[in-house]
Write a protein that holds these residues in place. Structure first.
Motif, PDB file in Angstrom:
ATOM      1  N   PHE A   1     -22.811  28.624  -7.105  1.00 48.64           N
ATOM      2  CA  PHE A   1     -21.600  28.729  -6.282  1.00 48.64           C
ATOM      3  C   PHE A   1     -20.362  28.424  -7.125  1.00 48.64           C
ATOM      4  CE2 PHE A   1     -18.400  26.428  -3.779  1.00 48.64           C
ATOM      5  CZ  PHE A   1     -18.059  27.396  -2.847  1.00 48.64           C
ATOM      6  N   SER A   2     -20.458  27.421  -7.988  1.00 47.48           N
ATOM      7  CA  SER A   2     -19.318  27.012  -8.813  1.00 47.48           C
ATOM      8  C   SER A   2     -18.899  28.118  -9.773  1.00 47.48           C
ATOM      9  CB  SER A   2     -19.674  25.742  -9.598  1.00 47.48           C
ATOM     10  OG  SER A   2     -19.959  24.681  -8.721  1.00 47.48           O
TER      11      SER A   2
ATOM     12  N   PHE B   1     -19.479  19.687  -7.240  1.00 52.53           N
ATOM     13  CA  PHE B   1     -19.913  21.072  -6.999  1.00 52.53           C
ATOM     14  C   PHE B   1     -20.627  21.643  -8.229  1.00 52.53           C
ATOM     15  CE2 PHE B   1     -16.364  21.599  -3.699  1.00 52.53           C
ATOM     16  CZ  PHE B   1     -17.247  21.338  -2.656  1.00 52.53           C
TER      17      PHE B   1
ATOM     18  N   LEU C   1     -24.096  22.514  -7.049  1.00 53.90           N
ATOM     19  CA  LEU C   1     -24.070  23.935  -6.678  1.00 53.90           C
ATOM     20  C   LEU C   1     -23.589  24.783  -7.850  1.00 53.90           C
ATOM     21  CD1 LEU C   1     -22.343  23.445  -3.187  1.00 53.90           C
ATOM     22  CD2 LEU C   1     -24.791  23.855  -3.577  1.00 53.90           C
TER      23      LEU C   1
END
Length: 401
Positions: A32-33, A25, A29
């Motif tokens: 988002f992380s 992640f 991402l």
């Protein structure tokens, strides 16, 4: 296969999966992380929530459950003194190795971590005022672990001193201990989510440079444990007891098979007692006193853990530790060491508490939790082998008395 993955004794596999997913992640991402770090923050809050209850119950029960007063008077002081000496020497060795390797210092980060808090640098006067609070409940509410430990030690000794009248309190504390450890078990089940969130944030925030630091940290911890085993356990034991090195190492190997698989000094205790008595010829009466006591308060592996953790975190954030702070951290580690639960993963809770007392950030406990079993295998093995070594030395010291 999936059902086994979710067995209660396979938590470390779920944590490892969370660790790997967090890396994915963090790379794929990053935005988002960073946004979902709140999950990791909640996990760390739950860990901090359990620090004071676990410390109180572990320290109190470790002292109050010692029933053999005559044996306690005969060998109690020298046993505790030896445990403290082993811990301090283990700390000195670990600090020396950690400061040679400096696992958190050489990594290259995309965004260098910054810490704006204050590291503890106590004077003698401020330290004494800190450990003797005006209100113990205020200290508990504030999360001040050190005065709570001191108060609990004195309280437990007083309960033992009043004898039968103190039995209801001991029974209550044993019940509370079981309940709090069950709560800790519930919260530890959330570790995979917490680790995934914190690892994803770390990768997204700092980049791939964090992997080199974490790998170096693991290597440093294992190297410290090996050095402590040779210098603190094998050499003194074989020199003092005149036991052949091969015999001692063979017995330690039998115990290590259990500690490496369970990462629990409490679960290993029956094997430790059996090997000490039957394989190494230690007296049964002394072994059944020093080994359970050591399971609670003798943590040479804990010395490696705390010292490596302090150096790693301080270097990671570019924080210098003064000589006074280093002396203070050894003292704090010695006291917190008494609260070590003796269960798998218990060091995560105590590590967070240790960093908080020193004024260091605890955020790295999340990523460390992801591979903590690799560390716990070494730390637990050193804890138990230290108990065995101390037991033989104590037995030798009272021989013929």
């Amino acid at each position: 296969m999936i059902k086994k993955f979710f067995d209660k004794d396979k938590l470390y596999l779920r944590v490892a999966a969370g660790f790997l997913l967090g890396i994915v992640f963090g790379i794929l991402l990053p935005d988002f992380s960073i946004a979902v770090k709140v999950i990791g923050d909640i996990y760390l809050n739950l860990i901090k929530l359990m620090v004071i209850p676990i410390v109180i119950c572990a320290v109190f029960c470790g002292i109050a459950n010692i029933r053999n007063g005559e044996l306690l008077r005969k060998i109690g002081f020298r046993t505790v003194a030896l445990y403290v000496l082993m811990f301090v020497v283990s700390s000195a060795i670990s600090l020396a190795i950690a400061y040679v390797i400096r696992p958190g210092l050489t990594a290259s980060f995309e965004n260098a971590p910054v810490y704006e808090g204050n590291v503890a640098a106590p004077t003698v006067t401020s330290f004494l005022k800190t450990i003797v609070p005006t209100n113990i409940f205020a200290s508990m509410a504030a999360g001040d672990t050190l005065p709570v430990i001191i108060f609990t030690i004195v309280f437990a000794v007083a309960i033992v001193a009043v004898g039968e009248q103190g039995k209801p309190v001991v029974d209550l504390m044993n019940s509370l201990s079981a309940a709090f450890f069950k709560m800790l078990h519930y919260f530890m089940e959330l570790t995979p989510l917490g680790v995934m969130s914190l690892m994803a944030f770390s990768v997204a925030q700092y980049g791939a440079g964090i992997f080199g630091s974490l790998a170096k940290y693991i290597f440093t911890c294992w190297l410290c444990c090996i050095a402590v085993f040779i210098i603190v356990m094998v050499l003194p034991t074989c020199l003092i007891t005149r036991m052949p090195v091969g015999k001692f190492l063979k017995a330690c190997g039998k115990i290590a098979l259990v500690t490496l698989s369970t990462t629990s000094s409490a679960a290993t205790l029956p094997t430790t007692i059996n090997v000490s008595i039957n394989d190494l010829g230690a007296p049964e009466a002394i072994s059944k006193f020093t080994l359970p006591l050591g399971c609670t308060i003798n943590m040479c592996g804990g010395a490696c853990s705390f010292c490596c953790l302090a150096v790693f975190v301080s270097d990671f954030y570019g924080i210098g530790l003064s000589f006074g702070t280093i002396v203070f951290l050894v003292f704090v580690a010695t006291l917190i060491n008494m609260a070590a639960p003796g269960i798998p993963g218990g060091g995560i809770v105590l590590g967070a508490s240790f960093l908080s007392i020193l004024g260091l950030p605890i955020d790295l406990m999340g990523p460390i939790s992801g591979f903590y079993r690799l560390l716990d295998m070494a730390f637990t093995t050193m804890n138990v082998e230290g108990d065995v070594a101390a037991n033989l030395i104590i037995a030798e010291s009272v021989k013929g008395k």
